[in-house]
Write a protein that holds these residues in place. Sequence first.
Motif, PDB file in Angstrom:
ATOM      1  N   PHE A  97     -12.602  18.497   4.403  1.00  0.00           N
ATOM      2  CA  PHE A  97     -12.964  17.149   3.952  1.00  0.00           C
ATOM      3  C   PHE A  97     -12.924  17.075   2.437  1.00  0.00           C
ATOM      4  CE2 PHE A  97     -16.767  19.669   4.395  1.00  0.00           C
ATOM      5  CZ  PHE A  97     -17.551  19.345   3.296  1.00  0.00           C
ATOM      6  N   GLY A  98     -12.774  15.871   1.942  1.00  0.00           N
ATOM      7  CA  GLY A  98     -12.721  15.643   0.504  1.00  0.00           C
ATOM      8  C   GLY A  98     -12.731  14.155   0.230  1.00  0.00           C
ATOM      9  N   THR A  99     -12.487  13.802  -1.012  1.00  0.00           N
ATOM     10  CA  THR A  99     -12.445  12.401  -1.420  1.00  0.00           C
ATOM     11  C   THR A  99     -10.995  12.011  -1.676  1.00  0.00           C
ATOM     12  OG1 THR A  99     -14.634  12.603  -2.415  1.00  0.00           O
ATOM     13  CG2 THR A  99     -13.306  10.706  -3.070  1.00  0.00           C
ATOM     14  N   ALA A 100     -10.517  11.040  -0.918  1.00  0.00           N
ATOM     15  CA  ALA A 100      -9.149  10.534  -1.091  1.00  0.00           C
ATOM     16  C   ALA A 100      -9.123   9.586  -2.270  1.00  0.00           C
ATOM     17  CB  ALA A 100      -8.705   9.811   0.195  1.00  0.00           C
ATOM     18  N   VAL A 101      -8.209   9.827  -3.203  1.00  0.00           N
ATOM     19  CA  VAL A 101      -8.120   9.018  -4.412  1.00  0.00           C
ATOM     20  C   VAL A 101      -6.667   8.703  -4.750  1.00  0.00           C
ATOM     21  CG1 VAL A 101     -10.259   9.953  -5.406  1.00  0.00           C
ATOM     22  CG2 VAL A 101      -8.080  11.058  -5.923  1.00  0.00           C
ATOM     23  N   VAL A 102      -6.521   7.721  -5.630  1.00  0.00           N
ATOM     24  CA  VAL A 102      -5.224   7.433  -6.231  1.00  0.00           C
ATOM     25  C   VAL A 102      -5.325   7.904  -7.672  1.00  0.00           C
ATOM     26  CG1 VAL A 102      -3.591   5.633  -6.910  1.00  0.00           C
ATOM     27  CG2 VAL A 102      -4.803   5.458  -4.733  1.00  0.00           C
ATOM     28  N   VAL A 103      -4.360   8.724  -8.086  1.00  0.00           N
ATOM     29  CA  VAL A 103      -4.330   9.232  -9.454  1.00  0.00           C
ATOM     30  C   VAL A 103      -3.007   8.850 -10.114  1.00  0.00           C
ATOM     31  CG1 VAL A 103      -5.893  11.165  -9.013  1.00  0.00           C
ATOM     32  CG2 VAL A 103      -3.433  11.501  -8.759  1.00  0.00           C
ATOM     33  N   GLU A 104      -3.059   8.808 -11.446  1.00  0.00           N
ATOM     34  CA  GLU A 104      -1.816   8.630 -12.193  1.00  0.00           C
ATOM     35  C   GLU A 104      -1.856   9.567 -13.381  1.00  0.00           C
ATOM     36  OE1 GLU A 104      -2.777   4.736 -14.881  1.00  0.00           O
ATOM     37  OE2 GLU A 104      -2.133   4.362 -12.830  1.00  0.00           O
ATOM     38  N   LYS A 105      -0.662   9.988 -13.815  1.00  0.00           N
ATOM     39  CA  LYS A 105      -0.577  10.899 -14.958  1.00  0.00           C
ATOM     40  C   LYS A 105      -1.083  10.187 -16.200  1.00  0.00           C
ATOM     41  CE  LYS A 105       2.859  14.468 -14.397  1.00  0.00           C
ATOM     42  NZ  LYS A 105       2.202  15.607 -14.994  1.00  0.00           N
TER      43      LYS A 105
END
Length: 106
Positions: A97-105
Amino acid sequence: MLVVTTENIPGYKVTEVKGTCFGLIVRSRGIGADIMAQFKGIMGGEIKQYTKMLEDSRKEAMDRMVKNANQMGANAIIMARFDSGEAGSNMSEIVAFGTAVVVEKE
């Protein structure tokens, strides 16, 4: 999919938190593995059948967690963890399990 155990990903900025993602698997041990485990318990040593089962289960749980995060629209998972336990007398469960995120450089 980037998967990290940390809160941040160096060089990336979290732009959106999608929520908790997880992957779960429950596997039962076969009678042959149980017999070998009892024998190894007397003689000592690694129970390779169990080791392989747990390695395969952990990989499957991780794959399912990544699939869940993809379905949520994430491109990374932060704070990834594993937990395991027993379900019944001859079954093992593993959850990733973990935290789903959106990342950008950055």
